[in-house]
Write a protein that holds these residues in place. Structure first.
Motif, PDB file in Angstrom:
ATOM      1  N   PHE A 128       0.838  -1.197   0.000  1.00 12.98           N
ATOM      2  CA  PHE A 128       0.000   0.000   0.000  1.00 12.98           C
ATOM      3  C   PHE A 128       0.879   1.255   0.000  1.00 12.98           C
ATOM      4  O   PHE A 128       0.635   2.188  -0.769  1.00 12.98           O
ATOM      5  CB  PHE A 128      -0.931   0.016   1.225  1.00 12.98           C
ATOM      6  CG  PHE A 128      -1.778   1.255   1.310  1.00 12.98           C
ATOM      7  CD1 PHE A 128      -2.886   1.416   0.489  1.00 12.98           C
ATOM      8  CD2 PHE A 128      -1.435   2.281   2.177  1.00 12.98           C
ATOM      9  CE1 PHE A 128      -3.650   2.569   0.542  1.00 12.98           C
ATOM     10  CE2 PHE A 128      -2.193   3.447   2.234  1.00 12.98           C
ATOM     11  CZ  PHE A 128      -3.307   3.588   1.424  1.00 12.98           C
ATOM     12  N   ILE A 129       1.924   1.223   0.848  1.00 15.60           N
ATOM     13  CA  ILE A 129       2.841   2.378   0.912  1.00 15.60           C
ATOM     14  C   ILE A 129       3.517   2.596  -0.444  1.00 15.60           C
ATOM     15  O   ILE A 129       3.571   3.710  -0.956  1.00 15.60           O
ATOM     16  CB  ILE A 129       3.891   2.178   2.044  1.00 15.60           C
ATOM     17  CG1 ILE A 129       3.183   2.237   3.410  1.00 15.60           C
ATOM     18  CG2 ILE A 129       4.995   3.225   1.971  1.00 15.60           C
ATOM     19  CD1 ILE A 129       4.012   1.723   4.573  1.00 15.60           C
ATOM     20  N   ILE A 130       3.977   1.464  -1.035  1.00 21.01           N
ATOM     21  CA  ILE A 130       4.629   1.563  -2.351  1.00 21.01           C
ATOM     22  C   ILE A 130       3.646   2.098  -3.397  1.00 21.01           C
ATOM     23  O   ILE A 130       3.946   3.009  -4.153  1.00 21.01           O
ATOM     24  CB  ILE A 130       5.216   0.183  -2.771  1.00 21.01           C
ATOM     25  CG1 ILE A 130       6.376  -0.193  -1.855  1.00 21.01           C
ATOM     26  CG2 ILE A 130       5.684   0.211  -4.225  1.00 21.01           C
ATOM     27  CD1 ILE A 130       6.858  -1.630  -2.022  1.00 21.01           C
ATOM     28  N   GLY A 131       2.454   1.511  -3.407  1.00 19.79           N
ATOM     29  CA  GLY A 131       1.458   1.880  -4.415  1.00 19.79           C
ATOM     30  C   GLY A 131       0.938   3.289  -4.250  1.00 19.79           C
ATOM     31  O   GLY A 131       0.641   3.975  -5.234  1.00 19.79           O
ATOM     32  N   TYR A 132       0.810   3.745  -3.026  1.00 21.77           N
ATOM     33  CA  TYR A 132       0.171   5.038  -2.771  1.00 21.77           C
ATOM     34  C   TYR A 132       1.173   6.187  -2.720  1.00 21.77           C
ATOM     35  O   TYR A 132       0.895   7.271  -3.214  1.00 21.77           O
ATOM     36  CB  TYR A 132      -0.606   4.967  -1.460  1.00 21.77           C
ATOM     37  CG  TYR A 132      -1.660   6.043  -1.319  1.00 21.77           C
ATOM     38  CD1 TYR A 132      -2.880   5.948  -1.977  1.00 21.77           C
ATOM     39  CD2 TYR A 132      -1.420   7.160  -0.537  1.00 21.77           C
ATOM     40  CE1 TYR A 132      -3.843   6.930  -1.861  1.00 21.77           C
ATOM     41  CE2 TYR A 132      -2.374   8.159  -0.411  1.00 21.77           C
ATOM     42  CZ  TYR A 132      -3.581   8.037  -1.071  1.00 21.77           C
ATOM     43  OH  TYR A 132      -4.536   9.015  -0.955  1.00 21.77           O
ATOM     44  N   PHE A 133       2.344   5.925  -2.126  1.00 23.71           N
ATOM     45  CA  PHE A 133       3.294   7.020  -1.912  1.00 23.71           C
ATOM     46  C   PHE A 133       4.520   6.981  -2.826  1.00 23.71           C
ATOM     47  O   PHE A 133       5.060   8.019  -3.172  1.00 23.71           O
ATOM     48  CB  PHE A 133       3.775   7.032  -0.450  1.00 23.71           C
ATOM     49  CG  PHE A 133       2.665   7.263   0.537  1.00 23.71           C
ATOM     50  CD1 PHE A 133       2.068   8.517   0.666  1.00 23.71           C
ATOM     51  CD2 PHE A 133       2.197   6.230   1.321  1.00 23.71           C
ATOM     52  CE1 PHE A 133       1.039   8.728   1.566  1.00 23.71           C
ATOM     53  CE2 PHE A 133       1.159   6.428   2.228  1.00 23.71           C
ATOM     54  CZ  PHE A 133       0.574   7.684   2.349  1.00 23.71           C
ATOM     55  N   VAL A 134       4.973   5.775  -3.183  1.00 22.99           N
ATOM     56  CA  VAL A 134       6.236   5.668  -3.927  1.00 22.99           C
ATOM     57  C   VAL A 134       6.027   5.729  -5.437  1.00 22.99           C
ATOM     58  O   VAL A 134       6.643   6.542  -6.131  1.00 22.99           O
ATOM     59  CB  VAL A 134       7.015   4.384  -3.527  1.00 22.99           C
ATOM     60  CG1 VAL A 134       8.312   4.274  -4.306  1.00 22.99           C
ATOM     61  CG2 VAL A 134       7.272   4.357  -2.025  1.00 22.99           C
ATOM     62  N   VAL A 135       5.124   4.862  -5.939  1.00 24.28           N
ATOM     63  CA  VAL A 135       4.909   4.808  -7.394  1.00 24.28           C
ATOM     64  C   VAL A 135       4.091   6.018  -7.828  1.00 24.28           C
ATOM     65  O   VAL A 135       3.002   6.269  -7.303  1.00 24.28           O
ATOM     66  CB  VAL A 135       4.193   3.497  -7.795  1.00 24.28           C
ATOM     67  CG1 VAL A 135       4.004   3.425  -9.298  1.00 24.28           C
ATOM     68  CG2 VAL A 135       4.983   2.282  -7.315  1.00 24.28           C
ATOM     69  N   GLU A 136       4.628   6.750  -8.803  1.00 26.14           N
ATOM     70  CA  GLU A 136       3.932   7.978  -9.213  1.00 26.14           C
ATOM     71  C   GLU A 136       3.018   7.754 -10.415  1.00 26.14           C
ATOM     72  O   GLU A 136       1.996   8.405 -10.560  1.00 26.14           O
ATOM     73  CB  GLU A 136       4.961   9.057  -9.522  1.00 26.14           C
ATOM     74  CG  GLU A 136       5.565   9.633  -8.234  1.00 26.14           C
ATOM     75  CD  GLU A 136       6.697  10.579  -8.502  1.00 26.14           C
ATOM     76  OE1 GLU A 136       6.978  10.878  -9.667  1.00 26.14           O
ATOM     77  OE2 GLU A 136       7.331  11.019  -7.514  1.00 26.14           O
ATOM     78  N   ASP A 137       3.435   6.817 -11.276  1.00 26.98           N
ATOM     79  CA  ASP A 137       2.626   6.523 -12.460  1.00 26.98           C
ATOM     80  C   ASP A 137       1.273   5.957 -12.020  1.00 26.98           C
ATOM     81  O   ASP A 137       1.222   4.979 -11.280  1.00 26.98           O
ATOM     82  CB  ASP A 137       3.385   5.503 -13.323  1.00 26.98           C
ATOM     83  CG  ASP A 137       2.707   5.275 -14.659  1.00 26.98           C
ATOM     84  OD1 ASP A 137       1.528   4.898 -14.627  1.00 26.98           O
ATOM     85  OD2 ASP A 137       3.347   5.476 -15.701  1.00 26.98           O
ATOM     86  N   SER A 138       0.187   6.576 -12.471  1.00 26.22           N
ATOM     87  CA  SER A 138      -1.148   6.166 -11.976  1.00 26.22           C
ATOM     88  C   SER A 138      -1.515   4.731 -12.374  1.00 26.22           C
ATOM     89  O   SER A 138      -2.187   4.032 -11.624  1.00 26.22           O
ATOM     90  CB  SER A 138      -2.209   7.135 -12.475  1.00 26.22           C
ATOM     91  OG  SER A 138      -2.312   7.044 -13.865  1.00 26.22           O
ATOM     92  N   GLU A 139      -1.053   4.285 -13.572  1.00 26.46           N
ATOM     93  CA  GLU A 139      -1.378   2.917 -14.022  1.00 26.46           C
ATOM     94  C   GLU A 139      -0.733   1.876 -13.106  1.00 26.46           C
ATOM     95  O   GLU A 139      -1.387   0.948 -12.648  1.00 26.46           O
ATOM     96  CB  GLU A 139      -0.885   2.698 -15.447  1.00 26.46           C
ATOM     97  CG  GLU A 139      -1.930   3.060 -16.487  1.00 26.46           C
ATOM     98  CD  GLU A 139      -1.445   2.803 -17.893  1.00 26.46           C
ATOM     99  OE1 GLU A 139      -0.756   1.795 -18.104  1.00 26.46           O
ATOM    100  OE2 GLU A 139      -1.758   3.623 -18.774  1.00 26.46           O
ATOM    101  N   TYR A 140       0.574   2.048 -12.852  1.00 27.08           N
ATOM    102  CA  TYR A 140       1.289   1.106 -11.981  1.00 27.08           C
ATOM    103  C   TYR A 140       0.773   1.186 -10.557  1.00 27.08           C
ATOM    104  O   TYR A 140       0.632   0.181  -9.863  1.00 27.08           O
ATOM    105  CB  TYR A 140       2.803   1.367 -12.028  1.00 27.08           C
ATOM    106  CG  TYR A 140       3.433   1.022 -13.358  1.00 27.08           C
ATOM    107  CD1 TYR A 140       3.342  -0.279 -13.864  1.00 27.08           C
ATOM    108  CD2 TYR A 140       4.101   1.969 -14.112  1.00 27.08           C
ATOM    109  CE1 TYR A 140       3.894  -0.609 -15.080  1.00 27.08           C
ATOM    110  CE2 TYR A 140       4.657   1.650 -15.339  1.00 27.08           C
ATOM    111  CZ  TYR A 140       4.553   0.363 -15.819  1.00 27.08           C
ATOM    112  OH  TYR A 140       5.096   0.047 -17.030  1.00 27.08           O
TER     113      TYR A 140
END
Lengths: 67, 140
Positions: B24-36
């Motif tokens: 969740f942390i990676i998906g919400y805060f780290v990854v910036e590309d909306s698709e990924y």
């Protein structure tokens, strides 16, 4: 391979569930064994024989290939 | 009756929750590309579902310890193991044709990275097959 499992079990008034619990296998395994759809491993065959106090040959009947 | 291996079951739950929170942390805060980011958050949804499933198992085992025994018997049951092995082996056979189709599609798209990813998949399948076949040959 044929077997006399159902006959022996019923003669002793044991339920499939009880036998399954004693042998630590699922009830479906006992059912499949009795229907002849599944042949047990040698270890399970020994466990079954010991459970009934009989020899493997008294329970399982090997009829040869293709029978 | 077998004693319930609480620590093992609780550790599974802790690992599931920790993995889900991390994703969740990676998906919400780290990854910036909306698709990924959406993909990772989708996996988080799966993680939450698995965590709830594990939690319900623990509660069920607590209420009904016999269900734990039954589950342990089902896991170790030789017929169940045989069914599982046969199913996996058949699925492996079917997968081969699906991956072959995807390989052709990847070549048709002329997408080098896609082709390379499929190639790695083929190599890993073949290598793992050879490894486990050789390991089993030595074992039995």
């Amino acid at each position: 391979m044929k077997n006399r499992l159902e006959e022996i079990r019923k003669a002793r008034g044991i339920k499939q569930e009880e036998m399954a619990e004693a042998l630590q296998v699922s009830r479906q395994t006992i059912s499949s064994l009795e229907n002849g759809r599944y042949n047990p491993s040698i270890i399970l065959a020994f466990k079954i024989a010991r459970y009934f106090g009989l020899s493997i040959e008294e329970i399982f009947i090997y009829e040869g290939e293709g029978k | 009756m077998k004693s319930i291996r609480w620590s093992k079951e609780v550790w599974k739950l802790i690992l599931l929750i920790a993995g889900t929170v991390l994703l969740f942390i990676i998906g919400y805060f780290v990854v910036e590309d909306s698709e990924y980011s959406s993909t990772v958050l989708g996996v988080v949804g799966g993680g939450i579902a698995l965590s709830f499933f594990q939690l319900s198992r623990i509660i069920n085992f607590n209420k009904n310890p016999k269900s734990y025994d039954k589950e342990q018997i089902d896991v170790k049951d030789e017929r169940n193991i045989m069914l599982l092995t046969n199913a996996k082996s058949s699925a492996y056979g079917v997968e081969k044709f699906v991956i072959f189709g995807i390989s052709l599609y990847a070549i048709y798209l002329k997408d080098l990275w896609f082709v390379l990813a499929i190639l790695i998949l083929w190599i890993s399948r073949i290598a793992s097959f050879i490894y486990y076949f050789s390991k089993s040959s030595k074992q039995f």
